[in-house]
Design an enzyme around this catalytic site. Structure first.
Site, PDB file in Angstrom:
ATOM      1  N   HIS A  84      -1.463 -12.837  -4.145  1.00  0.00           N
ATOM      2  CA  HIS A  84      -0.540 -13.045  -3.027  1.00  0.00           C
ATOM      3  C   HIS A  84      -1.211 -14.012  -2.049  1.00  0.00           C
ATOM      4  CE1 HIS A  84       1.768 -11.982   0.577  1.00  0.00           C
ATOM      5  NE2 HIS A  84       2.632 -11.349  -0.200  1.00  0.00           N
TER       6      HIS A  84
ATOM      7  N   ASP B  34      -6.736  -5.497  -3.058  1.00  0.00           N
ATOM      8  CA  ASP B  34      -5.480  -5.541  -2.304  1.00  0.00           C
ATOM      9  C   ASP B  34      -4.570  -4.486  -2.930  1.00  0.00           C
ATOM     10  OD1 ASP B  34      -2.824  -6.021  -1.693  1.00  0.00           O
ATOM     11  OD2 ASP B  34      -2.879  -8.166  -2.128  1.00  0.00           O
TER      12      ASP B  34
ATOM     13  N   GLN C  98       0.585  -3.093  -3.503  1.00  0.00           N
ATOM     14  CA  GLN C  98       1.580  -2.675  -4.488  1.00  0.00           C
ATOM     15  C   GLN C  98       1.180  -1.406  -5.230  1.00  0.00           C
ATOM     16  OE1 GLN C  98       4.537  -4.020  -4.763  1.00  0.00           O
ATOM     17  NE2 GLN C  98       4.083  -5.656  -3.305  1.00  0.00           N
TER      18      GLN C  98
ATOM     19  N   LYS D 138       5.215  -0.483   2.683  1.00  0.00           N
ATOM     20  CA  LYS D 138       5.549  -0.458   1.253  1.00  0.00           C
ATOM     21  C   LYS D 138       5.533   0.964   0.696  1.00  0.00           C
ATOM     22  CE  LYS D 138       3.719  -5.086   0.403  1.00  0.00           C
ATOM     23  NZ  LYS D 138       4.931  -5.882   0.412  1.00  0.00           N
TER      24      LYS D 138
ATOM     25  N   CYS E  87       5.538 -15.104  -2.517  1.00  0.00           N
ATOM     26  CA  CYS E  87       4.241 -15.388  -1.864  1.00  0.00           C
ATOM     27  C   CYS E  87       3.118 -15.604  -2.880  1.00  0.00           C
ATOM     28  CB  CYS E  87       3.844 -14.285  -0.878  1.00  0.00           C
ATOM     29  SG  CYS E  87       4.970 -14.164   0.512  1.00  0.00           S
TER      30      CYS E  87
END
Lengths: 145, 400
Positions: free
Chosen positions: B117, B194, B197, B220, B359
Protein backbone atom coordinates in the site's frame (compact mmCIF):
# COMPACT_ATOMS: atom_id res chain seq x y z
CA UNK A 1 -16.86 13.46 -24.17
CA UNK A 2 -19.95 13.64 -26.35
CA UNK A 3 -22.17 12.85 -23.38
CA UNK A 4 -20.66 15.82 -21.53
CA UNK A 5 -21.81 18.17 -24.30
CA UNK A 6 -25.39 16.95 -24.10
CA UNK A 7 -25.30 16.99 -20.32
CA UNK A 8 -23.98 20.55 -20.16
CA UNK A 9 -27.25 22.45 -20.70
CA UNK A 10 -29.12 20.00 -18.44
CA UNK A 11 -26.55 20.29 -15.66
CA UNK A 12 -26.46 24.07 -16.11
CA UNK A 13 -30.21 24.25 -15.61
CA UNK A 14 -30.19 21.90 -12.61
CA UNK A 15 -27.17 23.78 -11.27
CA UNK A 16 -29.43 26.73 -10.51
CA UNK A 17 -30.95 24.63 -7.75
CA UNK A 18 -28.17 22.27 -6.68
CA UNK A 19 -24.47 22.65 -5.90
CA UNK A 20 -23.91 19.06 -7.01
CA UNK A 21 -24.96 19.95 -10.56
CA UNK A 22 -22.93 23.18 -10.52
CA UNK A 23 -19.86 21.01 -10.00
CA UNK A 24 -20.95 18.73 -12.85
CA UNK A 25 -21.59 21.79 -15.04
CA UNK A 26 -18.03 22.94 -14.42
CA UNK A 27 -16.76 19.48 -15.35
CA UNK A 28 -18.83 19.50 -18.53
CA UNK A 29 -17.58 22.98 -19.41
CA UNK A 30 -13.98 21.96 -18.84
CA UNK A 31 -14.58 18.94 -21.06
CA UNK A 32 -16.10 21.09 -23.78
CA UNK A 33 -13.22 23.56 -23.55
CA UNK A 34 -10.67 20.77 -23.85
CA UNK A 35 -12.44 19.36 -26.89
CA UNK A 36 -12.54 22.77 -28.58
CA UNK A 37 -8.83 23.27 -27.88
CA UNK A 38 -8.12 19.78 -29.28
CA UNK A 39 -7.05 18.34 -25.92
CA UNK A 40 -8.17 15.05 -24.45
CA UNK A 41 -11.00 15.24 -21.93
CA UNK A 42 -9.93 13.04 -19.02
CA UNK A 43 -12.45 14.00 -16.36
CA UNK A 44 -14.22 10.64 -16.72
CA UNK A 45 -17.58 12.38 -16.49
CA UNK A 46 -18.80 10.88 -19.74
CA UNK A 47 -17.91 7.42 -18.46
CA UNK A 48 -19.81 8.04 -15.24
CA UNK A 49 -22.86 9.20 -17.17
CA UNK A 50 -22.50 6.24 -19.51
CA UNK A 51 -22.33 3.82 -16.57
CA UNK A 52 -25.25 5.44 -14.76
CA UNK A 53 -27.50 5.34 -17.82
CA UNK A 54 -26.45 1.75 -18.55
CA UNK A 55 -27.20 0.78 -14.94
CA UNK A 56 -30.75 2.10 -15.30
CA UNK A 57 -31.20 -0.02 -18.42
CA UNK A 58 -29.86 -3.26 -16.96
CA UNK A 59 -33.36 -4.70 -16.56
CA UNK A 60 -33.38 -4.86 -20.39
CA UNK A 61 -29.92 -6.28 -21.06
CA UNK A 62 -30.09 -5.90 -24.85
CA UNK A 63 -31.00 -2.22 -24.55
CA UNK A 64 -28.24 -1.71 -21.98
CA UNK A 65 -25.74 -3.42 -24.25
CA UNK A 66 -26.84 -1.32 -27.24
CA UNK A 67 -26.42 1.90 -25.29
CA UNK A 68 -23.15 0.86 -23.60
CA UNK A 69 -21.47 -0.09 -26.85
CA UNK A 70 -22.88 2.67 -29.08
CA UNK A 71 -23.26 5.53 -26.64
CA UNK A 72 -21.13 7.87 -28.75
CA UNK A 73 -23.32 7.43 -31.84
CA UNK A 74 -26.48 7.75 -29.74
CA UNK A 75 -25.08 10.86 -28.08
CA UNK A 76 -24.17 12.35 -31.47
CA UNK A 77 -27.71 11.77 -32.72
CA UNK A 78 -29.02 13.59 -29.67
CA UNK A 79 -26.57 16.44 -30.23
CA UNK A 80 -27.70 16.83 -33.83
CA UNK A 81 -31.33 16.77 -32.69
CA UNK A 82 -30.56 19.30 -29.98
CA UNK A 83 -28.74 21.65 -32.35
CA UNK A 84 -31.49 21.32 -35.00
CA UNK A 85 -34.14 21.99 -32.42
CA UNK A 86 -32.23 25.01 -31.12
CA UNK A 87 -31.86 26.37 -34.68
CA UNK A 88 -35.57 26.13 -35.52
CA UNK A 89 -36.55 27.50 -32.11
CA UNK A 90 -34.29 30.50 -32.74
CA UNK A 91 -35.92 31.22 -36.09
CA UNK A 92 -39.35 30.90 -34.50
CA UNK A 93 -38.50 33.35 -31.72
CA UNK A 94 -37.05 35.80 -34.26
CA UNK A 95 -40.17 35.65 -36.41
CA UNK A 96 -42.41 36.12 -33.42
CA UNK A 97 -40.49 39.19 -32.27
CA UNK A 98 -40.27 40.63 -35.80
CA UNK A 99 -43.73 39.76 -37.19
CA UNK A 100 -45.83 38.63 -34.27
CA UNK A 101 -45.96 35.11 -35.68
CA UNK A 102 -43.31 32.45 -35.34
CA UNK A 103 -43.81 31.15 -38.88
CA UNK A 104 -42.93 34.39 -40.66
CA UNK A 105 -44.65 37.42 -42.08
CA UNK A 106 -48.31 36.99 -43.14
CA UNK A 107 -48.40 33.36 -42.02
CA UNK A 108 -51.58 32.06 -40.43
CA UNK A 109 -50.08 28.72 -39.47
CA UNK A 110 -50.03 27.47 -35.89
CA UNK A 111 -47.66 29.32 -33.54
CA UNK A 112 -47.21 28.22 -29.95
CA UNK A 113 -46.61 31.76 -28.68
CA UNK A 114 -49.99 32.88 -30.11
CA UNK A 115 -51.69 30.20 -28.05
CA UNK A 116 -50.15 31.63 -24.89
CA UNK A 117 -51.11 35.11 -26.04
CA UNK A 118 -54.77 34.12 -26.63
CA UNK A 119 -54.95 32.55 -23.21
CA UNK A 120 -54.12 35.87 -21.53
CA UNK A 121 -57.27 36.86 -19.58
CA UNK A 122 -59.03 39.95 -20.98
CA UNK A 123 -60.87 42.48 -18.76
CA UNK A 124 -64.41 43.48 -19.53
CA UNK A 125 -65.02 47.14 -18.62
CA UNK A 126 -68.66 46.42 -17.70
CA UNK A 127 -67.80 43.68 -15.25
CA UNK A 128 -66.42 44.85 -11.93
CA UNK A 129 -62.98 43.37 -11.30
CA UNK A 130 -63.32 43.50 -7.55
CA UNK A 131 -65.02 40.66 -5.73
CA UNK A 132 -68.06 41.48 -3.62
CA UNK A 133 -69.79 39.29 -1.13
CA UNK A 134 -73.45 40.36 -0.86
CA UNK A 135 -74.81 40.63 2.72
CA UNK A 136 -71.52 39.44 4.08
CA UNK A 137 -70.18 40.76 7.30
CA UNK A 138 -66.47 40.48 7.76
CA UNK A 139 -64.98 40.78 11.18
CA UNK A 140 -61.34 41.79 11.31
CA UNK A 141 -61.03 41.03 14.98
CA UNK A 142 -60.60 43.36 17.89
CA UNK A 143 -63.24 45.05 20.00
CA UNK A 144 -65.90 47.08 18.09
CA UNK A 145 -65.99 50.80 18.98
CA UNK B 1 -18.24 -17.18 20.66
CA UNK B 2 -21.93 -16.55 19.99
CA UNK B 3 -24.09 -18.60 17.64
CA UNK B 4 -23.33 -17.01 14.31
CA UNK B 5 -25.94 -15.98 11.76
CA UNK B 6 -25.09 -12.93 9.68
CA UNK B 7 -28.77 -12.08 9.20
CA UNK B 8 -29.13 -11.72 12.97
CA UNK B 9 -25.82 -9.94 13.40
CA UNK B 10 -26.90 -7.28 10.92
CA UNK B 11 -29.40 -6.07 13.48
CA UNK B 12 -26.43 -4.74 15.47
CA UNK B 13 -25.56 -2.39 12.61
CA UNK B 14 -27.72 0.73 12.17
CA UNK B 15 -26.28 1.02 8.65
CA UNK B 16 -28.57 -1.71 7.35
CA UNK B 17 -31.65 -0.05 8.80
CA UNK B 18 -30.73 3.25 7.17
CA UNK B 19 -29.59 1.73 3.85
CA UNK B 20 -32.02 -1.06 3.01
CA UNK B 21 -31.07 -3.17 0.04
CA UNK B 22 -27.44 -2.03 -0.01
CA UNK B 23 -24.75 -4.68 -0.35
CA UNK B 24 -21.57 -3.33 1.21
CA UNK B 25 -18.54 -5.03 -0.32
CA UNK B 26 -15.97 -2.30 0.39
CA UNK B 27 -14.87 -3.65 3.74
CA UNK B 28 -11.17 -3.63 2.88
CA UNK B 29 -11.50 0.15 2.82
CA UNK B 30 -13.68 0.58 5.88
CA UNK B 31 -16.04 -1.62 7.83
CA UNK B 32 -19.45 -0.68 9.20
CA UNK B 33 -19.96 0.24 12.85
CA UNK B 34 -22.11 -1.74 15.29
CA UNK B 35 -24.36 0.11 17.72
CA UNK B 36 -22.06 -0.78 20.62
CA UNK B 37 -19.25 1.28 19.05
CA UNK B 38 -21.56 4.21 18.38
CA UNK B 39 -22.78 3.98 21.98
CA UNK B 40 -19.20 4.04 23.28
CA UNK B 41 -18.49 7.23 21.32
CA UNK B 42 -21.67 8.85 22.55
CA UNK B 43 -21.06 7.75 26.11
CA UNK B 44 -17.66 9.44 26.08
CA UNK B 45 -19.11 12.72 24.87
CA UNK B 46 -21.90 12.50 27.44
CA UNK B 47 -19.32 12.31 30.21
CA UNK B 48 -16.28 13.88 28.56
CA UNK B 49 -13.64 15.67 30.55
CA UNK B 50 -10.01 16.63 30.02
CA UNK B 51 -8.16 13.38 30.45
CA UNK B 52 -4.47 12.67 30.55
CA UNK B 53 -3.26 15.87 32.21
CA UNK B 54 -5.93 16.81 34.74
CA UNK B 55 -6.40 15.16 38.11
CA UNK B 56 -10.04 15.75 38.91
CA UNK B 57 -12.52 12.94 39.32
CA UNK B 58 -13.92 13.06 35.76
CA UNK B 59 -10.44 13.03 34.24
CA UNK B 60 -9.47 10.08 36.40
CA UNK B 61 -12.53 8.19 35.18
CA UNK B 62 -11.54 8.70 31.54
CA UNK B 63 -7.91 7.81 32.29
CA UNK B 64 -9.05 4.54 33.80
CA UNK B 65 -11.20 3.75 30.78
CA UNK B 66 -8.31 4.53 28.42
CA UNK B 67 -6.05 2.25 30.44
CA UNK B 68 -8.63 -0.52 30.15
CA UNK B 69 -8.91 0.14 26.40
CA UNK B 70 -5.14 -0.17 26.03
CA UNK B 71 -5.29 -3.48 27.88
CA UNK B 72 -8.12 -4.71 25.63
CA UNK B 73 -6.06 -3.86 22.55
CA UNK B 74 -2.92 -5.41 24.00
CA UNK B 75 -4.78 -8.66 24.66
CA UNK B 76 -6.36 -8.55 21.19
CA UNK B 77 -2.94 -8.80 19.52
CA UNK B 78 -1.40 -10.74 22.42
CA UNK B 79 1.42 -8.30 23.13
CA UNK B 80 3.52 -8.42 26.30
CA UNK B 81 3.05 -4.96 27.81
CA UNK B 82 0.55 -2.10 27.69
CA UNK B 83 3.48 0.28 27.10
CA UNK B 84 3.98 -1.35 23.72
CA UNK B 85 0.63 -0.11 22.45
CA UNK B 86 0.78 3.37 20.90
CA UNK B 87 -2.38 5.15 19.83
CA UNK B 88 -2.23 6.61 16.35
CA UNK B 89 -4.77 7.91 13.84
CA UNK B 90 -4.41 4.92 11.51
CA UNK B 91 -1.94 2.44 10.01
CA UNK B 92 -0.45 5.14 7.80
CA UNK B 93 0.43 7.28 10.79
CA UNK B 94 1.90 4.27 12.58
CA UNK B 95 4.22 3.50 9.67
CA UNK B 96 5.19 7.15 9.29
CA UNK B 97 5.88 7.34 13.02
CA UNK B 98 8.30 4.45 12.67
CA UNK B 99 9.92 5.78 9.49
CA UNK B 100 10.48 9.19 11.05
CA UNK B 101 11.58 7.95 14.45
CA UNK B 102 14.00 5.17 13.51
CA UNK B 103 17.62 6.23 13.25
CA UNK B 104 18.73 5.37 9.73
CA UNK B 105 22.21 5.84 8.36
CA UNK B 106 23.05 6.31 4.67
CA UNK B 107 23.31 2.89 3.04
CA UNK B 108 20.90 1.19 5.47
CA UNK B 109 18.57 -1.09 3.57
CA UNK B 110 14.80 -1.44 3.88
CA UNK B 111 12.97 -4.30 2.14
CA UNK B 112 9.36 -4.03 1.05
CA UNK B 113 7.33 -6.11 -1.43
CA UNK B 114 6.20 -4.98 -4.87
CA UNK B 115 2.58 -4.74 -3.74
CA UNK B 116 2.70 -2.56 -0.67
CA UNK B 117 0.00 0.00 0.00
CA UNK B 118 1.25 3.55 -0.62
CA UNK B 119 1.34 3.95 3.16
CA UNK B 120 4.15 1.40 3.30
CA UNK B 121 5.91 2.66 0.19
CA UNK B 122 5.94 6.45 0.16
CA UNK B 123 7.52 6.94 3.65
CA UNK B 124 10.45 4.73 2.59
CA UNK B 125 10.85 6.47 -0.79
CA UNK B 126 11.11 9.73 1.12
CA UNK B 127 13.78 8.26 3.41
CA UNK B 128 15.62 7.05 0.34
CA UNK B 129 15.79 10.65 -0.83
CA UNK B 130 16.30 12.35 2.53
CA UNK B 131 18.54 9.92 4.39
CA UNK B 132 20.04 8.02 1.47
CA UNK B 133 18.74 4.65 2.62
CA UNK B 134 18.49 1.87 0.02
CA UNK B 135 14.95 0.70 -0.68
CA UNK B 136 14.78 -2.83 -2.02
CA UNK B 137 11.61 -4.03 -3.74
CA UNK B 138 10.89 -7.72 -3.33
CA UNK B 139 9.10 -9.16 -6.38
CA UNK B 140 6.15 -11.46 -5.71
CA UNK B 141 5.65 -14.81 -7.40
CA UNK B 142 3.61 -14.87 -10.61
CA UNK B 143 0.45 -15.64 -8.65
CA UNK B 144 1.19 -12.71 -6.31
CA UNK B 145 2.18 -14.94 -3.39
CA UNK B 146 5.31 -14.29 -1.33
CA UNK B 147 8.60 -15.12 -3.04
CA UNK B 148 10.65 -16.50 -0.19
CA UNK B 149 13.70 -17.36 -2.31
CA UNK B 150 13.93 -13.78 -3.56
CA UNK B 151 13.49 -12.54 0.01
CA UNK B 152 16.42 -14.61 1.23
CA UNK B 153 18.56 -13.21 -1.56
CA UNK B 154 17.65 -9.62 -0.75
CA UNK B 155 18.59 -9.84 2.93
CA UNK B 156 22.11 -8.56 3.59
CA UNK B 157 24.03 -7.41 6.64
CA UNK B 158 22.99 -3.84 5.76
CA UNK B 159 19.27 -4.66 5.92
CA UNK B 160 17.96 -2.67 8.86
CA UNK B 161 14.25 -3.21 8.41
CA UNK B 162 11.84 -5.49 6.58
CA UNK B 163 8.53 -3.61 6.23
CA UNK B 164 5.76 -5.77 4.78
CA UNK B 165 2.00 -6.05 4.67
CA UNK B 166 0.67 -8.95 6.72
CA UNK B 167 -2.29 -9.38 4.37
CA UNK B 168 -2.53 -7.61 1.02
CA UNK B 169 -5.31 -5.12 0.38
CA UNK B 170 -4.82 -5.77 -3.32
CA UNK B 171 -5.67 -9.47 -3.46
CA UNK B 172 -6.09 -10.68 0.13
CA UNK B 173 -2.98 -12.87 0.11
CA UNK B 174 -1.53 -13.40 3.60
CA UNK B 175 2.24 -13.53 3.93
CA UNK B 176 4.00 -16.31 5.89
CA UNK B 177 4.83 -13.75 8.57
CA UNK B 178 6.37 -16.05 11.16
CA UNK B 179 8.82 -17.56 8.70
CA UNK B 180 9.69 -14.12 7.29
CA UNK B 181 10.32 -12.71 10.77
CA UNK B 182 12.47 -15.66 11.83
CA UNK B 183 14.63 -15.27 8.75
CA UNK B 184 14.98 -11.51 9.33
CA UNK B 185 15.89 -11.97 12.99
CA UNK B 186 18.52 -14.53 12.03
CA UNK B 187 19.96 -11.67 9.97
CA UNK B 188 19.70 -9.18 12.89
CA UNK B 189 17.05 -7.30 10.94
CA UNK B 190 13.93 -5.73 12.43
CA UNK B 191 10.46 -6.43 11.01
CA UNK B 192 7.46 -4.15 10.77
CA UNK B 193 4.15 -5.59 9.61
CA UNK B 194 1.28 -3.56 8.18
CA UNK B 195 -1.65 -5.35 9.77
CA UNK B 196 -4.43 -3.15 8.38
CA UNK B 197 -6.06 -6.00 6.44
CA UNK B 198 -5.09 -8.86 8.72
CA UNK B 199 -6.42 -7.62 12.08
CA UNK B 200 -10.11 -7.46 11.07
CA UNK B 201 -10.38 -11.22 10.63
CA UNK B 202 -7.19 -12.91 11.79
CA UNK B 203 -6.17 -14.01 15.24
CA UNK B 204 -3.01 -11.97 15.83
CA UNK B 205 -0.54 -13.39 18.31
CA UNK B 206 2.46 -11.09 18.50
CA UNK B 207 4.17 -13.14 21.20
CA UNK B 208 4.25 -15.99 18.74
CA UNK B 209 4.89 -13.94 15.57
CA UNK B 210 7.68 -12.00 17.28
CA UNK B 211 7.26 -8.96 14.98
CA UNK B 212 9.19 -5.92 16.19
CA UNK B 213 6.51 -3.47 15.05
CA UNK B 214 2.92 -3.97 14.00
CA UNK B 215 0.59 -1.23 12.72
CA UNK B 216 -3.16 -1.40 12.18
CA UNK B 217 -6.28 0.74 11.89
CA UNK B 218 -9.49 0.82 13.91
CA UNK B 219 -11.80 1.72 11.05
CA UNK B 220 -11.18 -1.60 9.29
CA UNK B 221 -12.30 -3.67 12.28
CA UNK B 222 -15.62 -1.98 13.05
CA UNK B 223 -13.92 0.77 15.05
CA UNK B 224 -14.19 4.53 14.61
CA UNK B 225 -12.34 6.37 11.86
CA UNK B 226 -9.21 8.18 12.98
CA UNK B 227 -8.07 5.40 15.32
CA UNK B 228 -5.06 3.17 14.91
CA UNK B 229 -2.34 1.35 16.78
CA UNK B 230 1.38 1.00 16.42
CA UNK B 231 2.71 -1.88 18.45
CA UNK B 232 6.43 -1.96 19.10
CA UNK B 233 8.53 -4.17 21.30
CA UNK B 234 9.39 -2.21 24.41
CA UNK B 235 13.14 -2.37 23.81
CA UNK B 236 12.67 -1.24 20.21
CA UNK B 237 10.33 1.64 21.02
CA UNK B 238 12.84 2.90 23.58
CA UNK B 239 15.41 3.19 20.78
CA UNK B 240 13.17 5.47 18.71
CA UNK B 241 13.36 9.26 18.74
CA UNK B 242 9.74 10.56 18.82
CA UNK B 243 9.07 12.80 15.80
CA UNK B 244 5.95 14.40 17.25
CA UNK B 245 6.51 16.19 20.55
CA UNK B 246 4.48 18.47 22.78
CA UNK B 247 1.91 18.20 25.53
CA UNK B 248 1.85 14.86 27.38
CA UNK B 249 5.13 13.63 25.83
CA UNK B 250 7.41 15.23 28.45
CA UNK B 251 7.67 15.23 32.23
CA UNK B 252 9.42 18.58 32.51
CA UNK B 253 10.93 21.34 30.39
CA UNK B 254 13.25 24.31 30.71
CA UNK B 255 13.84 26.81 27.91
CA UNK B 256 16.55 24.65 26.40
CA UNK B 257 15.78 21.14 27.61
CA UNK B 258 13.01 18.58 27.92
CA UNK B 259 12.65 15.24 29.64
CA UNK B 260 10.68 12.62 27.76
CA UNK B 261 7.96 10.67 29.50
CA UNK B 262 8.21 6.89 29.60
CA UNK B 263 6.43 4.69 27.07
CA UNK B 264 3.85 5.00 25.64
CA UNK B 265 3.07 8.67 26.40
CA UNK B 266 6.25 10.00 24.79
CA UNK B 267 4.80 9.00 21.42
CA UNK B 268 1.28 10.31 22.03
CA UNK B 269 1.58 14.06 21.68
CA UNK B 270 -1.38 16.33 22.37
CA UNK B 271 -4.86 15.51 23.54
CA UNK B 272 -5.80 12.08 22.22
CA UNK B 273 -8.97 10.91 20.48
CA UNK B 274 -10.36 9.42 23.68
CA UNK B 275 -13.80 8.84 22.18
CA UNK B 276 -12.21 6.97 19.29
CA UNK B 277 -9.99 4.89 21.56
CA UNK B 278 -12.98 3.82 23.66
CA UNK B 279 -14.90 3.08 20.47
CA UNK B 280 -12.00 0.98 19.21
CA UNK B 281 -11.96 -1.04 22.43
CA UNK B 282 -15.73 -1.55 22.09
CA UNK B 283 -15.22 -2.76 18.50
CA UNK B 284 -12.54 -5.23 19.59
CA UNK B 285 -14.75 -6.58 22.38
CA UNK B 286 -17.54 -6.98 19.82
CA UNK B 287 -15.29 -8.89 17.38
CA UNK B 288 -13.99 -11.12 20.15
CA UNK B 289 -17.56 -12.07 21.04
CA UNK B 290 -18.13 -13.20 17.47
CA UNK B 291 -14.75 -14.92 17.29
CA UNK B 292 -11.98 -14.29 14.77
CA UNK B 293 -12.15 -17.86 13.45
CA UNK B 294 -15.88 -17.50 12.87
CA UNK B 295 -15.25 -14.29 10.94
CA UNK B 296 -12.53 -15.74 8.74
CA UNK B 297 -14.52 -18.93 8.06
CA UNK B 298 -17.52 -16.90 6.98
CA UNK B 299 -15.38 -14.71 4.70
CA UNK B 300 -13.90 -17.81 3.13
CA UNK B 301 -17.35 -19.29 2.58
CA UNK B 302 -18.64 -16.24 0.73
CA UNK B 303 -15.45 -15.76 -1.25
CA UNK B 304 -15.75 -19.39 -2.35
CA UNK B 305 -19.26 -18.78 -3.71
CA UNK B 306 -18.16 -15.69 -5.61
CA UNK B 307 -14.93 -17.20 -6.91
CA UNK B 308 -16.42 -20.52 -7.99
CA UNK B 309 -19.33 -18.86 -9.79
CA UNK B 310 -17.29 -16.22 -11.57
CA UNK B 311 -13.79 -17.55 -12.09
CA UNK B 312 -14.52 -18.62 -15.68
CA UNK B 313 -15.69 -15.19 -16.77
CA UNK B 314 -13.45 -12.78 -14.86
CA UNK B 315 -9.70 -12.36 -14.46
CA UNK B 316 -8.80 -12.75 -10.79
CA UNK B 317 -5.83 -10.87 -9.36
CA UNK B 318 -3.71 -13.13 -7.19
CA UNK B 319 -4.15 -16.86 -6.74
CA UNK B 320 -7.32 -18.42 -8.13
CA UNK B 321 -7.78 -20.45 -4.95
CA UNK B 322 -10.15 -18.43 -2.76
CA UNK B 323 -8.56 -19.84 0.41
CA UNK B 324 -5.43 -17.87 -0.33
CA UNK B 325 -7.32 -14.59 -0.81
CA UNK B 326 -9.20 -14.42 2.51
CA UNK B 327 -12.00 -11.85 2.10
CA UNK B 328 -10.96 -10.25 -1.18
CA UNK B 329 -12.00 -10.88 -4.76
CA UNK B 330 -10.06 -8.47 -6.93
CA UNK B 331 -10.74 -8.82 -10.64
CA UNK B 332 -11.03 -7.32 -14.10
CA UNK B 333 -13.39 -8.13 -16.95
CA UNK B 334 -12.08 -8.17 -20.48
CA UNK B 335 -13.13 -5.17 -22.61
CA UNK B 336 -15.03 -3.50 -19.79
CA UNK B 337 -13.80 -0.45 -17.90
CA UNK B 338 -13.30 -1.16 -14.19
CA UNK B 339 -14.82 2.12 -13.04
CA UNK B 340 -17.85 1.58 -15.25
CA UNK B 341 -18.37 -1.87 -13.75
CA UNK B 342 -18.18 -0.53 -10.19
CA UNK B 343 -20.54 2.31 -11.08
CA UNK B 344 -23.08 0.01 -12.70
CA UNK B 345 -22.91 -2.26 -9.64
CA UNK B 346 -23.47 0.74 -7.41
CA UNK B 347 -26.17 2.61 -9.35
CA UNK B 348 -28.01 -0.38 -10.75
CA UNK B 349 -27.65 -3.02 -8.05
CA UNK B 350 -26.74 -1.08 -4.89
CA UNK B 351 -23.57 -3.14 -4.56
CA UNK B 352 -20.70 -1.07 -3.21
CA UNK B 353 -17.31 -2.22 -4.44
CA UNK B 354 -14.06 -0.37 -5.02
CA UNK B 355 -12.48 0.26 -8.41
CA UNK B 356 -9.03 1.62 -9.13
CA UNK B 357 -5.52 0.98 -7.91
CA UNK B 358 -6.49 0.57 -4.22
CA UNK B 359 -3.47 2.70 -3.22
CA UNK B 360 -1.14 0.13 -4.77
CA UNK B 361 -0.41 2.25 -7.84
CA UNK B 362 3.18 1.04 -8.13
CA UNK B 363 2.09 -2.57 -8.63
CA UNK B 364 -0.50 -1.66 -11.27
CA UNK B 365 1.96 0.63 -13.07
CA UNK B 366 4.53 -2.15 -13.05
CA UNK B 367 1.99 -4.59 -14.52
CA UNK B 368 0.60 -1.96 -16.92
CA UNK B 369 -2.91 -2.41 -15.62
CA UNK B 370 -5.36 0.44 -15.01
CA UNK B 371 -6.64 -1.12 -11.78
CA UNK B 372 -9.21 -3.67 -10.70
CA UNK B 373 -12.61 -4.04 -9.09
CA UNK B 374 -12.32 -5.19 -5.51
CA UNK B 375 -15.14 -6.87 -3.66
CA UNK B 376 -14.22 -7.31 0.01
CA UNK B 377 -16.39 -9.29 2.38
CA UNK B 378 -16.97 -9.12 6.13
CA UNK B 379 -18.92 -11.17 8.63
CA UNK B 380 -22.17 -9.22 8.22
CA UNK B 381 -22.38 -10.01 4.50
CA UNK B 382 -24.74 -12.84 3.60
CA UNK B 383 -24.80 -15.68 1.10
CA UNK B 384 -27.75 -13.96 -0.58
CA UNK B 385 -25.58 -10.88 -1.10
CA UNK B 386 -22.81 -13.01 -2.58
CA UNK B 387 -25.31 -14.58 -4.99
CA UNK B 388 -26.70 -11.16 -5.85
CA UNK B 389 -23.18 -9.99 -6.65
CA UNK B 390 -22.59 -13.01 -8.87
CA UNK B 391 -25.81 -12.38 -10.81
CA UNK B 392 -25.01 -8.67 -11.19
CA UNK B 393 -21.50 -9.34 -12.51
CA UNK B 394 -22.85 -11.96 -14.90
CA UNK B 395 -25.33 -9.40 -16.26
CA UNK B 396 -22.59 -6.81 -16.66
CA UNK B 397 -20.49 -9.28 -18.61
CA UNK B 398 -23.33 -9.43 -21.15
CA UNK B 399 -22.47 -5.81 -22.04
CA UNK B 400 -19.32 -7.02 -23.80
Amino acid sequence: MVLCWIALPIFALLGIFSAKYRKLTKESLACLFKTITLQRCESGLDQRIRADITAKMMHTPQLAKLFYNHYKIIAFIFIILMLGSAYFSGIGVYNYVAYGNCNGEDSTAFCIFNVFENETPTTNSETPTNCTLPNASISLGGTPP
Amino acid sequence: MIFFTPEKIRQDFPFFKHNPGVTYFDNACMTLKPQTVIDALQDYYNHSACAGRSHHQLAENINEKILNARTTIRKFINAHHNEEILFTRNTTEGINLLAQSMQFQPGDEVIITDKEHNSNLVPWIRLQKKKKITLKILPSNKDNTFNFAAYEQLLTEKTKLVALHHRSNLDGVTLPAKKIIQKAHDNNTLVMLDGAQATPSMEINLKELDADFYAFSGHKLCGPTGTGILYGKKEQLEQLEPYNLGGETVTNTTYDHYELKPLPERFEAGLQDYAGILGLAAAINYLKKIGMDTISNHEEKLNKIMTEELKEVITILGPEDHKQRSNILSFTIQNLDIHNIARILSTGEKIMTRSGAHCVHAWFNNHQLPGSIRASIYFYNTEAEAQHFVEAVRNIIKLQ
